[in-house]
Design an enzyme around this catalytic site. Sequence first.
Site, PDB file in Angstrom:
ATOM      1  N   HIS A 308       9.282 -24.999  -3.600  1.00 21.93           N
ATOM      2  CA  HIS A 308      10.344 -24.529  -4.006  1.00 21.93           C
ATOM      3  C   HIS A 308      11.490 -25.066  -4.745  1.00 21.93           C
ATOM      4  CE1 HIS A 308      13.793 -22.198  -3.971  1.00 21.93           C
ATOM      5  NE2 HIS A 308      13.842 -20.679  -3.706  1.00 21.93           N
ATOM      6  N   ASP A 366       7.431 -16.126   0.124  1.00 22.76           N
ATOM      7  CA  ASP A 366       6.858 -14.939   0.247  1.00 22.76           C
ATOM      8  C   ASP A 366       5.217 -15.209   0.507  1.00 22.76           C
ATOM      9  OD1 ASP A 366       7.888 -13.786  -1.628  1.00 22.76           O
ATOM     10  OD2 ASP A 366       8.009 -14.974  -3.737  1.00 22.76           O
TER      11      ASP A 366
HETATM   12  N1  CMC Z   1       1.491 -25.967  -4.817  1.00 20.38           N
HETATM   13  C1  CMC Z   1       0.639 -27.433  -5.751  1.00 20.38           C
HETATM   14  N2  CMC Z   1       1.213 -27.957  -5.898  1.00 20.38           N
HETATM   15  C2  CMC Z   1       2.568 -28.861  -5.862  1.00 20.38           C
HETATM   16  C3  CMC Z   1       3.047 -27.001  -5.432  1.00 20.38           C
HETATM   17  C4  CMC Z   1       2.011 -25.683  -4.810  1.00 20.38           C
HETATM   18  N3  CMC Z   1       2.897 -24.931  -4.677  1.00 20.38           N
HETATM   19  N4  CMC Z   1       4.308 -26.710  -6.020  1.00 20.38           N
HETATM   20  C5  CMC Z   1       4.826 -27.777  -6.366  1.00 20.38           C
HETATM   21  N5  CMC Z   1       4.146 -28.862  -6.858  1.00 20.38           N
HETATM   22  C6  CMC Z   1       3.633 -29.946  -7.027  1.00 20.38           C
HETATM   23  C7  CMC Z   1       3.860 -30.617  -8.141  1.00 20.38           C
HETATM   24  O1  CMC Z   1       2.356 -30.219  -8.724  1.00 20.38           O
HETATM   25  C8  CMC Z   1       4.898 -30.874  -8.802  1.00 20.38           C
HETATM   26  O2  CMC Z   1       3.686 -32.633  -8.205  1.00 20.38           O
HETATM   27  P1  CMC Z   1       3.583 -34.213  -9.468  1.00 20.38           P
HETATM   28  O3  CMC Z   1       5.690 -34.652  -9.232  1.00 20.38           O
HETATM   29  O4  CMC Z   1       2.536 -35.215  -8.561  1.00 20.38           O
HETATM   30  O5  CMC Z   1       3.838 -33.113 -11.195  1.00 20.38           O
HETATM   31  C9  CMC Z   1       6.037 -31.889  -7.763  1.00 20.38           C
HETATM   32  O6  CMC Z   1       5.189 -30.721  -6.386  1.00 20.38           O
HETATM   33  C10 CMC Z   1       6.914 -30.525  -8.205  1.00 20.38           C
HETATM   34  O7  CMC Z   1       6.903 -29.681  -8.868  1.00 20.38           O
HETATM   35  P2  CMC Z   1       7.149 -28.464  -9.622  1.00 20.38           P
HETATM   36  O8  CMC Z   1       6.272 -27.777 -10.568  1.00 20.38           O
HETATM   37  O9  CMC Z   1       8.418 -29.572 -10.351  1.00 20.38           O
HETATM   38  O10 CMC Z   1       8.438 -28.226  -8.811  1.00 20.38           O
HETATM   39  P3  CMC Z   1       9.961 -26.712  -9.764  1.00 20.38           P
HETATM   40  O11 CMC Z   1      10.738 -26.966  -8.700  1.00 20.38           O
HETATM   41  O12 CMC Z   1       9.906 -26.516 -10.769  1.00 20.38           O
HETATM   42  O13 CMC Z   1       9.014 -25.747  -9.402  1.00 20.38           O
HETATM   43  C11 CMC Z   1       8.043 -23.979  -7.959  1.00 20.38           C
HETATM   44  C12 CMC Z   1       9.450 -25.135  -7.804  1.00 20.38           C
HETATM   45  C13 CMC Z   1       8.624 -22.503  -6.509  1.00 20.38           C
HETATM   46  C14 CMC Z   1       7.819 -22.852  -9.473  1.00 20.38           C
HETATM   47  C15 CMC Z   1       6.789 -24.383  -7.594  1.00 20.38           C
HETATM   48  O14 CMC Z   1       6.688 -24.381  -6.292  1.00 20.38           O
HETATM   49  C16 CMC Z   1       5.974 -23.145  -7.103  1.00 20.38           C
HETATM   50  O15 CMC Z   1       5.007 -22.682  -8.508  1.00 20.38           O
HETATM   51  N6  CMC Z   1       5.278 -23.110  -6.593  1.00 20.38           N
HETATM   52  C17 CMC Z   1       4.336 -21.745  -6.241  1.00 20.38           C
HETATM   53  C18 CMC Z   1       4.388 -20.182  -6.575  1.00 20.38           C
HETATM   54  C19 CMC Z   1       5.765 -19.667  -5.594  1.00 20.38           C
HETATM   55  O16 CMC Z   1       5.437 -20.048  -3.936  1.00 20.38           O
HETATM   56  N7  CMC Z   1       7.063 -19.672  -6.301  1.00 20.38           N
HETATM   57  C20 CMC Z   1       7.376 -18.951  -5.115  1.00 20.38           C
HETATM   58  C21 CMC Z   1       9.001 -19.552  -5.087  1.00 20.38           C
HETATM   59  S1  CMC Z   1      10.347 -18.709  -3.895  1.00 20.38           S
HETATM   60  C22 CMC Z   1      10.381 -16.970  -3.801  1.00 20.38           C
HETATM   61  C23 CMC Z   1      11.202 -17.219  -5.541  1.00 20.38           C
HETATM   62  O17 CMC Z   1      12.877 -17.887  -5.684  1.00 20.38           O
HETATM   63  O18 CMC Z   1      10.509 -16.261  -6.359  1.00 20.38           O
END
Ligand code: CMC
Length: 431
Positions: A308, A366
Amino acid sequence: MADTGKTAKLTLDDKTVELPVLSPTAGPDVIDIRKLYAQAGVFTYDPGYTSTASCASSITYIDGDKGELLHRGYPIDQLAEKSHFLEVCYLLLYGELPTAEELEDFESRVTHHTMIHEQMHNFFRGFRRDAHPMATMVGVVGAMSAFYHDSTDINDPWQREVASIRLIAKMPTIAAMAYKYSIGQPDIYPRNDLDYSSNFLRMCFAVPAEEYEVNPILSRAMDRILMLHADHEQNASTSTVRLASSSGANPFACIAAGIACLWGPAHGGANQACLEMLREIGTVDRIPEYIKRAKDKSDPFRLMGFGHRVYKNFDPRAKVMKQSADEVLELLGIENNETLKVAKELERIALEDEYFIEKKLYPNVDFYSGIILDAMGFPTSMFTPIFAVARTVGWVSQWKEMIADPEMKIGRPRQLYTGYTRRDYVDVENR
Ligand code: CMC
Protein backbone atom coordinates in the site's frame (compact mmCIF):
# COMPACT_ATOMS: atom_id res chain seq x y z
CA MET A 1 -4.68 23.77 9.89
CA ALA A 2 -2.53 26.02 12.04
CA ASP A 3 0.46 28.11 11.03
CA THR A 4 3.26 26.81 13.26
CA GLY A 5 5.19 30.07 13.00
CA LYS A 6 8.06 27.90 11.73
CA THR A 7 9.47 28.29 8.25
CA ALA A 8 11.45 26.03 5.98
CA LYS A 9 14.35 27.71 4.19
CA LEU A 10 15.14 26.78 0.64
CA THR A 11 18.43 28.01 -0.78
CA LEU A 12 18.88 27.97 -4.51
CA ASP A 13 22.05 29.48 -5.98
CA ASP A 14 22.39 32.76 -4.06
CA LYS A 15 18.70 33.12 -3.21
CA THR A 16 16.96 31.89 -0.04
CA VAL A 17 13.20 31.72 0.32
CA GLU A 18 11.30 31.07 3.50
CA LEU A 19 8.27 28.84 3.24
CA PRO A 20 5.59 28.68 5.97
CA VAL A 21 5.19 25.37 7.81
CA LEU A 22 1.60 24.35 8.56
CA SER A 23 0.57 22.03 11.31
CA PRO A 24 -2.24 19.47 10.85
CA THR A 25 -4.28 18.13 13.79
CA ALA A 26 -2.49 14.79 13.23
CA GLY A 27 0.38 13.65 11.02
CA PRO A 28 3.56 15.33 9.81
CA ASP A 29 3.87 19.10 9.32
CA VAL A 30 3.35 20.41 5.80
CA ILE A 31 5.53 22.93 3.97
CA ASP A 32 3.32 25.43 2.19
CA ILE A 33 4.85 25.85 -1.27
CA ARG A 34 1.99 27.78 -2.87
CA LYS A 35 4.16 30.89 -3.33
CA LEU A 36 7.32 28.98 -4.23
CA TYR A 37 7.17 29.67 -7.96
CA ALA A 38 6.40 33.36 -7.43
CA GLN A 39 9.28 33.72 -4.95
CA ALA A 40 11.95 31.39 -6.35
CA GLY A 41 10.89 30.69 -9.95
CA VAL A 42 11.00 26.92 -9.49
CA PHE A 43 8.44 24.10 -9.36
CA THR A 44 8.55 20.96 -7.24
CA TYR A 45 8.65 17.50 -8.87
CA ASP A 46 6.60 14.74 -7.26
CA PRO A 47 5.05 12.23 -9.69
CA GLY A 48 2.48 10.11 -7.90
CA TYR A 49 2.19 12.75 -5.13
CA THR A 50 4.39 10.71 -2.79
CA SER A 51 5.25 13.78 -0.65
CA THR A 52 2.55 16.24 -1.63
CA ALA A 53 -0.68 17.14 0.17
CA SER A 54 -3.11 18.06 -2.60
CA CYS A 55 -5.72 19.55 -0.26
CA ALA A 56 -6.72 20.12 3.36
CA SER A 57 -9.35 17.68 4.61
CA SER A 58 -10.99 16.83 7.92
CA ILE A 59 -12.72 13.61 6.90
CA THR A 60 -10.27 10.70 7.17
CA TYR A 61 -6.86 10.29 8.77
CA ILE A 62 -4.41 7.47 8.10
CA ASP A 63 -1.24 6.81 10.07
CA GLY A 64 0.52 4.44 7.72
CA ASP A 65 3.30 3.55 10.15
CA LYS A 66 0.94 2.67 12.97
CA GLY A 67 -1.61 1.05 10.66
CA GLU A 68 -4.34 3.39 11.90
CA LEU A 69 -7.43 4.59 10.02
CA LEU A 70 -9.79 7.17 11.56
CA HIS A 71 -13.03 8.54 10.10
CA ARG A 72 -13.80 11.92 11.68
CA GLY A 73 -11.57 10.70 14.53
CA TYR A 74 -13.25 7.33 15.10
CA PRO A 75 -11.06 4.22 14.57
CA ILE A 76 -12.22 1.90 11.78
CA ASP A 77 -12.13 -1.19 14.00
CA GLN A 78 -14.60 0.43 16.45
CA LEU A 79 -16.86 1.49 13.60
CA ALA A 80 -16.68 -1.99 12.03
CA GLU A 81 -17.66 -3.58 15.33
CA LYS A 82 -20.28 -1.14 16.61
CA SER A 83 -21.64 0.88 13.70
CA HIS A 84 -23.20 0.14 10.33
CA PHE A 85 -22.72 1.45 6.81
CA LEU A 86 -25.40 4.16 6.70
CA GLU A 87 -24.31 5.53 10.06
CA VAL A 88 -20.73 5.70 8.75
CA CYS A 89 -22.09 7.46 5.64
CA TYR A 90 -23.72 10.06 7.87
CA LEU A 91 -20.50 10.47 9.85
CA LEU A 92 -18.41 10.97 6.71
CA LEU A 93 -20.89 13.36 5.09
CA TYR A 94 -21.80 15.53 8.07
CA GLY A 95 -18.84 15.17 10.44
CA GLU A 96 -20.55 13.75 13.55
CA LEU A 97 -22.28 10.54 14.57
CA PRO A 98 -26.04 11.06 14.17
CA THR A 99 -28.61 11.11 16.97
CA ALA A 100 -31.30 8.43 16.68
CA GLU A 101 -33.67 10.92 14.95
CA GLU A 102 -30.99 12.17 12.58
CA LEU A 103 -30.12 8.60 11.62
CA GLU A 104 -33.74 7.67 11.04
CA ASP A 105 -34.24 10.72 8.84
CA PHE A 106 -31.04 10.02 6.87
CA GLU A 107 -31.91 6.34 6.36
CA SER A 108 -35.35 7.33 5.17
CA ARG A 109 -33.95 9.87 2.71
CA VAL A 110 -31.49 7.33 1.27
CA THR A 111 -34.12 4.57 1.13
CA HIS A 112 -36.56 6.79 -0.76
CA HIS A 113 -34.02 7.61 -3.47
CA THR A 114 -33.00 4.04 -4.35
CA MET A 115 -35.10 3.72 -7.50
CA ILE A 116 -33.64 5.03 -10.72
CA HIS A 117 -35.55 6.93 -13.39
CA GLU A 118 -37.46 4.35 -15.40
CA GLN A 119 -36.06 5.72 -18.65
CA MET A 120 -32.56 4.79 -17.47
CA HIS A 121 -33.46 1.13 -17.98
CA ASN A 122 -33.34 1.80 -21.73
CA PHE A 123 -29.89 3.23 -21.36
CA PHE A 124 -28.61 -0.08 -19.92
CA ARG A 125 -29.90 -1.90 -23.00
CA GLY A 126 -27.38 -0.08 -25.16
CA PHE A 127 -24.49 -2.02 -23.65
CA ARG A 128 -23.20 -5.28 -25.04
CA ARG A 129 -25.01 -8.02 -23.16
CA ASP A 130 -21.86 -9.39 -21.51
CA ALA A 131 -20.33 -6.00 -20.62
CA HIS A 132 -18.19 -5.86 -17.47
CA PRO A 133 -20.40 -4.27 -14.75
CA MET A 134 -17.71 -1.59 -14.19
CA ALA A 135 -17.95 -0.54 -17.85
CA THR A 136 -21.71 -0.21 -17.48
CA MET A 137 -21.39 1.71 -14.20
CA VAL A 138 -18.96 4.27 -15.64
CA GLY A 139 -21.46 4.98 -18.43
CA VAL A 140 -24.67 4.90 -16.40
CA VAL A 141 -23.41 7.03 -13.50
CA GLY A 142 -22.07 9.61 -15.97
CA ALA A 143 -25.47 9.55 -17.68
CA MET A 144 -27.20 10.43 -14.39
CA SER A 145 -26.31 14.03 -15.24
CA ALA A 146 -28.69 13.71 -18.19
CA PHE A 147 -31.50 12.38 -15.98
CA TYR A 148 -31.21 14.52 -12.83
CA HIS A 149 -30.82 18.10 -14.08
CA ASP A 150 -32.31 19.42 -10.87
CA SER A 151 -29.22 18.44 -8.85
CA THR A 152 -26.33 19.44 -11.10
CA ASP A 153 -25.83 23.04 -9.98
CA ILE A 154 -22.80 22.76 -7.70
CA ASN A 155 -23.22 26.33 -6.45
CA ASP A 156 -26.54 25.49 -4.80
CA PRO A 157 -26.00 23.73 -1.42
CA TRP A 158 -29.45 22.11 -1.61
CA GLN A 159 -28.72 20.60 -5.03
CA ARG A 160 -25.37 19.34 -3.73
CA GLU A 161 -27.18 17.63 -0.87
CA VAL A 162 -29.76 16.04 -3.18
CA ALA A 163 -27.05 14.85 -5.58
CA SER A 164 -25.13 13.31 -2.67
CA ILE A 165 -28.14 11.38 -1.40
CA ARG A 166 -29.06 10.29 -4.92
CA LEU A 167 -25.58 8.95 -5.59
CA ILE A 168 -25.35 7.02 -2.30
CA ALA A 169 -28.90 5.68 -2.69
CA LYS A 170 -28.81 4.73 -6.37
CA MET A 171 -25.32 3.25 -6.63
CA PRO A 172 -26.35 -0.21 -5.28
CA THR A 173 -29.33 -0.23 -7.69
CA ILE A 174 -27.07 0.64 -10.62
CA ALA A 175 -24.41 -1.92 -9.63
CA ALA A 176 -27.04 -4.64 -9.21
CA MET A 177 -28.65 -3.74 -12.55
CA ALA A 178 -25.26 -3.82 -14.28
CA TYR A 179 -24.77 -7.31 -12.85
CA LYS A 180 -28.24 -8.56 -13.77
CA TYR A 181 -27.80 -7.21 -17.27
CA SER A 182 -24.43 -8.99 -17.66
CA ILE A 183 -26.02 -12.35 -16.76
CA GLY A 184 -29.22 -11.84 -18.75
CA GLN A 185 -31.62 -11.69 -15.78
CA PRO A 186 -34.39 -9.13 -15.25
CA ASP A 187 -33.78 -6.18 -12.94
CA ILE A 188 -35.00 -6.46 -9.38
CA TYR A 189 -36.39 -3.19 -8.04
CA PRO A 190 -35.30 -1.96 -4.60
CA ARG A 191 -37.56 -2.55 -1.61
CA ASN A 192 -38.04 0.18 0.97
CA ASP A 193 -38.58 -2.19 3.90
CA LEU A 194 -35.04 -3.57 3.63
CA ASP A 195 -31.85 -2.05 4.96
CA TYR A 196 -29.15 -0.84 2.55
CA SER A 197 -27.05 -4.03 2.43
CA SER A 198 -29.99 -6.46 2.42
CA ASN A 199 -31.57 -4.48 -0.38
CA PHE A 200 -28.37 -4.67 -2.40
CA LEU A 201 -28.05 -8.45 -1.89
CA ARG A 202 -31.66 -8.94 -2.90
CA MET A 203 -31.30 -6.81 -6.04
CA CYS A 204 -28.27 -8.93 -7.00
CA PHE A 205 -29.54 -12.41 -6.18
CA ALA A 206 -33.35 -12.45 -6.30
CA VAL A 207 -35.28 -13.43 -9.43
CA PRO A 208 -38.94 -12.57 -10.06
CA ALA A 209 -39.87 -16.27 -10.30
CA GLU A 210 -39.30 -17.06 -6.62
CA GLU A 211 -39.17 -15.62 -3.13
CA TYR A 212 -35.76 -14.51 -1.88
CA GLU A 213 -34.96 -14.38 1.83
CA VAL A 214 -31.94 -12.24 2.70
CA ASN A 215 -29.53 -14.18 4.92
CA PRO A 216 -28.81 -11.85 7.88
CA ILE A 217 -25.27 -13.20 8.22
CA LEU A 218 -24.50 -12.27 4.64
CA SER A 219 -26.21 -8.92 5.01
CA ARG A 220 -24.07 -8.09 8.05
CA ALA A 221 -20.92 -9.23 6.20
CA MET A 222 -21.84 -7.08 3.19
CA ASP A 223 -22.47 -4.11 5.45
CA ARG A 224 -19.02 -4.56 6.99
CA ILE A 225 -17.37 -4.75 3.56
CA LEU A 226 -19.10 -1.50 2.62
CA MET A 227 -18.02 0.16 5.87
CA LEU A 228 -14.39 -0.89 5.44
CA HIS A 229 -14.25 0.60 1.93
CA ALA A 230 -16.24 3.77 2.61
CA ASP A 231 -13.40 6.31 2.49
CA HIS A 232 -9.62 6.36 2.42
CA GLU A 233 -8.57 10.01 2.22
CA GLN A 234 -6.81 11.18 -0.96
CA ASN A 235 -6.49 7.83 -2.82
CA ALA A 236 -6.36 7.77 -6.64
CA SER A 237 -10.11 7.65 -7.33
CA THR A 238 -10.93 10.29 -4.70
CA SER A 239 -8.23 12.56 -6.08
CA THR A 240 -9.70 11.94 -9.54
CA VAL A 241 -13.12 13.03 -8.31
CA ARG A 242 -11.61 16.13 -6.70
CA LEU A 243 -9.60 17.03 -9.81
CA ALA A 244 -12.56 16.49 -12.15
CA SER A 245 -14.82 18.55 -9.85
CA SER A 246 -12.31 21.36 -9.49
CA SER A 247 -13.32 22.59 -12.95
CA GLY A 248 -16.92 22.95 -11.76
CA ALA A 249 -18.19 19.82 -13.55
CA ASN A 250 -21.40 18.27 -12.23
CA PRO A 251 -21.17 15.61 -9.48
CA PHE A 252 -22.49 12.69 -11.56
CA ALA A 253 -19.82 13.20 -14.23
CA CYS A 254 -17.14 13.50 -11.55
CA ILE A 255 -18.17 10.36 -9.67
CA ALA A 256 -18.16 8.50 -13.02
CA ALA A 257 -14.52 9.62 -13.38
CA GLY A 258 -13.84 8.21 -9.90
CA ILE A 259 -15.38 4.87 -10.89
CA ALA A 260 -13.17 4.76 -13.99
CA CYS A 261 -10.06 5.32 -11.87
CA LEU A 262 -11.12 2.77 -9.27
CA TRP A 263 -11.34 0.07 -11.94
CA GLY A 264 -7.54 -0.31 -12.31
CA PRO A 265 -5.85 -3.34 -10.73
CA ALA A 266 -3.50 -1.17 -8.64
CA HIS A 267 -6.59 0.34 -6.92
CA GLY A 268 -10.12 -1.07 -6.66
CA GLY A 269 -9.55 -3.72 -9.32
CA ALA A 270 -7.12 -5.44 -6.95
CA ASN A 271 -9.89 -7.43 -5.22
CA GLN A 272 -10.83 -9.13 -8.49
CA ALA A 273 -7.17 -9.61 -9.44
CA CYS A 274 -6.38 -11.00 -5.98
CA LEU A 275 -9.01 -13.73 -6.00
CA GLU A 276 -8.04 -14.66 -9.56
CA MET A 277 -4.42 -14.90 -8.39
CA LEU A 278 -5.33 -17.06 -5.36
CA ARG A 279 -7.31 -19.37 -7.63
CA GLU A 280 -4.45 -19.55 -10.11
CA ILE A 281 -2.08 -20.50 -7.28
CA GLY A 282 -4.69 -23.13 -6.39
CA THR A 283 -2.85 -25.15 -3.75
CA VAL A 284 -0.45 -24.22 -0.95
CA ASP A 285 2.45 -26.18 -2.45
CA ARG A 286 2.57 -23.71 -5.38
CA ILE A 287 2.95 -20.62 -3.17
CA PRO A 288 6.78 -20.50 -3.19
CA GLU A 289 6.75 -20.32 -7.00
CA TYR A 290 4.54 -17.21 -6.86
CA ILE A 291 6.53 -15.60 -4.04
CA LYS A 292 9.62 -16.07 -6.19
CA ARG A 293 7.90 -14.43 -9.14
CA ALA A 294 6.71 -11.48 -7.01
CA LYS A 295 10.34 -10.82 -6.00
CA ASP A 296 11.75 -11.15 -9.51
CA LYS A 297 12.33 -7.65 -10.96
CA SER A 298 12.19 -8.99 -14.52
CA ASP A 299 8.71 -10.45 -13.93
CA PRO A 300 5.81 -7.92 -13.87
CA PHE A 301 3.85 -10.19 -11.51
CA ARG A 302 2.97 -8.65 -8.11
CA LEU A 303 1.24 -10.24 -5.16
CA MET A 304 -2.21 -8.74 -5.52
CA GLY A 305 -3.77 -7.63 -2.25
CA PHE A 306 -0.29 -6.86 -0.89
CA GLY A 307 1.35 -3.49 -0.36
CA HIS A 308 0.00 0.00 0.00
CA ARG A 309 1.20 3.52 -0.75
CA VAL A 310 0.41 4.73 2.77
CA TYR A 311 0.31 1.67 5.05
CA LYS A 312 3.80 0.53 5.93
CA ASN A 313 2.33 -1.64 8.66
CA PHE A 314 -0.81 -3.80 8.70
CA ASP A 315 -3.78 -2.30 6.86
CA PRO A 316 -6.29 -2.14 9.76
CA ARG A 317 -9.09 -2.94 7.31
CA ALA A 318 -7.35 -6.21 6.34
CA LYS A 319 -7.42 -7.41 9.98
CA VAL A 320 -11.20 -6.92 10.21
CA MET A 321 -11.65 -8.43 6.76
CA LYS A 322 -9.67 -11.55 7.68
CA GLN A 323 -11.79 -12.05 10.79
CA SER A 324 -14.93 -11.52 8.70
CA ALA A 325 -13.76 -14.11 6.15
CA ASP A 326 -13.34 -16.68 8.94
CA GLU A 327 -16.77 -15.90 10.39
CA VAL A 328 -18.65 -15.90 7.09
CA LEU A 329 -17.09 -19.11 5.81
CA GLU A 330 -17.71 -20.86 9.12
CA LEU A 331 -21.30 -19.70 9.28
CA LEU A 332 -21.85 -20.85 5.70
CA GLY A 333 -20.19 -24.18 6.55
CA ILE A 334 -17.40 -23.78 4.01
CA GLU A 335 -14.47 -23.21 6.36
CA ASN A 336 -12.39 -25.75 4.43
CA ASN A 337 -12.33 -23.41 1.48
CA GLU A 338 -9.11 -24.08 -0.46
CA THR A 339 -8.74 -20.44 -1.54
CA LEU A 340 -8.86 -19.26 2.09
CA LYS A 341 -6.17 -21.84 2.95
CA VAL A 342 -3.98 -20.54 0.11
CA ALA A 343 -4.56 -16.94 1.25
CA LYS A 344 -3.63 -17.63 4.87
CA GLU A 345 -0.52 -19.61 3.96
CA LEU A 346 0.53 -17.02 1.38
CA GLU A 347 0.16 -14.28 3.99
CA ARG A 348 2.18 -16.30 6.54
CA ILE A 349 5.01 -17.02 4.08
CA ALA A 350 5.14 -13.46 2.72
CA LEU A 351 5.21 -11.90 6.18
CA GLU A 352 8.29 -14.00 7.05
CA ASP A 353 10.06 -13.25 3.79
CA GLU A 354 12.95 -10.75 3.83
CA TYR A 355 11.76 -9.03 0.62
CA PHE A 356 8.29 -8.27 1.99
CA ILE A 357 9.64 -7.35 5.45
CA GLU A 358 12.21 -4.94 4.02
CA LYS A 359 9.69 -3.27 1.69
CA LYS A 360 7.03 -3.21 4.44
CA LEU A 361 4.50 -5.04 2.29
CA TYR A 362 1.48 -6.26 4.23
CA PRO A 363 -1.91 -7.61 3.14
CA ASN A 364 -4.31 -4.79 2.25
CA VAL A 365 -8.10 -4.62 2.39
CA ASP A 366 -8.43 -6.48 -0.89
CA PHE A 367 -6.57 -9.58 0.22
CA TYR A 368 -9.52 -11.18 2.03
CA SER A 369 -12.54 -9.27 0.67
CA GLY A 370 -12.69 -11.38 -2.51
CA ILE A 371 -12.91 -14.59 -0.50
CA ILE A 372 -15.96 -13.30 1.37
CA LEU A 373 -17.63 -11.97 -1.76
CA ASP A 374 -16.98 -15.26 -3.54
CA ALA A 375 -18.52 -17.18 -0.63
CA MET A 376 -21.58 -14.94 -0.88
CA GLY A 377 -21.99 -15.97 -4.51
CA PHE A 378 -20.63 -12.90 -6.31
CA PRO A 379 -18.59 -13.44 -9.49
CA THR A 380 -15.18 -11.71 -9.52
CA SER A 381 -16.48 -9.11 -12.02
CA MET A 382 -18.73 -7.73 -9.25
CA PHE A 383 -15.96 -7.21 -6.70
CA THR A 384 -14.88 -3.79 -7.97
CA PRO A 385 -18.48 -2.55 -8.51
CA ILE A 386 -19.10 -3.38 -4.82
CA PHE A 387 -16.02 -1.33 -3.90
CA ALA A 388 -17.54 1.51 -5.98
CA VAL A 389 -20.86 1.22 -4.12
CA ALA A 390 -18.99 1.55 -0.82
CA ARG A 391 -16.60 4.33 -1.89
CA THR A 392 -19.38 6.52 -3.31
CA VAL A 393 -19.93 8.11 0.11
CA GLY A 394 -16.20 8.85 0.40
CA TRP A 395 -16.13 10.47 -3.05
CA VAL A 396 -19.25 12.47 -2.32
CA SER A 397 -18.07 13.62 1.13
CA GLN A 398 -14.70 14.72 -0.25
CA TRP A 399 -16.41 16.44 -3.17
CA LYS A 400 -18.76 18.36 -0.85
CA GLU A 401 -15.85 19.34 1.36
CA MET A 402 -13.91 20.59 -1.64
CA ILE A 403 -16.75 22.68 -3.09
CA ALA A 404 -17.32 24.35 0.29
CA ASP A 405 -13.58 25.09 0.76
CA PRO A 406 -12.85 28.80 0.13
CA GLU A 407 -9.28 27.87 -0.90
CA MET A 408 -10.53 25.60 -3.69
CA LYS A 409 -8.92 26.25 -7.08
CA ILE A 410 -9.00 24.36 -10.34
CA GLY A 411 -6.48 21.50 -10.09
CA ARG A 412 -3.71 22.27 -12.50
CA PRO A 413 -0.38 20.49 -11.86
CA ARG A 414 2.83 21.80 -13.41
CA GLN A 415 5.37 19.60 -15.21
CA LEU A 416 9.03 18.95 -15.70
CA TYR A 417 9.22 19.31 -19.49
CA THR A 418 11.58 16.86 -21.20
CA GLY A 419 10.64 17.34 -24.87
CA TYR A 420 12.23 19.33 -27.69
CA THR A 421 12.84 23.00 -27.26
CA ARG A 422 11.61 25.28 -30.02
CA ARG A 423 12.33 24.08 -33.59
CA ASP A 424 11.06 25.13 -37.00
CA TYR A 425 8.49 23.28 -39.05
CA VAL A 426 9.94 21.14 -41.86
CA ASP A 427 7.96 20.76 -45.10
CA VAL A 428 6.90 17.18 -45.81
CA GLU A 429 9.19 16.79 -48.89
CA ASN A 430 12.22 17.68 -46.78
CA ARG A 431 11.66 15.22 -43.89
N1 CMC B 1 4.21 -7.53 -4.79
C1 CMC B 1 5.54 -7.48 -4.96
N2 CMC B 1 6.31 -6.38 -4.83
C2 CMC B 1 5.66 -5.25 -4.52
C3 CMC B 1 4.27 -5.21 -4.31
C4 CMC B 1 3.54 -6.40 -4.46
N3 CMC B 1 2.21 -6.41 -4.28
N4 CMC B 1 3.88 -3.95 -4.00
C5 CMC B 1 5.02 -3.21 -4.01
N5 CMC B 1 6.09 -4.00 -4.32
C6 CMC B 1 7.49 -3.56 -4.39
C7 CMC B 1 7.74 -2.79 -5.66
O1 CMC B 1 8.20 -3.64 -6.69
C8 CMC B 1 8.79 -1.80 -5.23
O2 CMC B 1 10.05 -2.47 -5.21
P1 CMC B 1 11.40 -1.62 -5.52
O3 CMC B 1 11.51 -0.60 -4.45
O4 CMC B 1 12.47 -2.66 -5.47
O5 CMC B 1 11.20 -1.03 -6.89
C9 CMC B 1 8.42 -1.48 -3.78
O6 CMC B 1 7.68 -2.65 -3.31
C10 CMC B 1 7.55 -0.25 -3.62
O7 CMC B 1 6.46 -0.37 -4.51
P2 CMC B 1 5.80 0.81 -5.32
O8 CMC B 1 5.08 0.26 -6.50
O9 CMC B 1 6.82 1.87 -5.56
O10 CMC B 1 4.79 1.34 -4.24
P3 CMC B 1 3.51 2.20 -4.52
O11 CMC B 1 3.21 2.92 -3.26
O12 CMC B 1 3.69 3.03 -5.75
O13 CMC B 1 2.36 1.13 -4.86
C11 CMC B 1 0.56 -0.37 -4.68
C12 CMC B 1 1.37 0.73 -3.97
C13 CMC B 1 -0.69 -0.69 -3.84
C14 CMC B 1 0.07 0.12 -6.05
C15 CMC B 1 1.44 -1.62 -4.83
O14 CMC B 1 1.84 -2.09 -3.56
C16 CMC B 1 0.74 -2.73 -5.61
O15 CMC B 1 0.77 -2.74 -6.84
N6 CMC B 1 0.08 -3.72 -4.90
C17 CMC B 1 -0.70 -4.73 -5.55
C18 CMC B 1 -2.06 -4.17 -5.97
C19 CMC B 1 -3.00 -3.99 -4.79
O16 CMC B 1 -3.16 -4.88 -3.96
N7 CMC B 1 -3.68 -2.83 -4.76
C20 CMC B 1 -4.69 -2.53 -3.74
C21 CMC B 1 -4.32 -1.39 -2.86
S1 CMC B 1 -5.40 -1.28 -1.43
C22 CMC B 1 -6.95 -0.94 -2.06
C23 CMC B 1 -7.03 0.40 -2.68
O17 CMC B 1 -6.69 1.42 -2.04
O18 CMC B 1 -7.46 0.50 -3.82
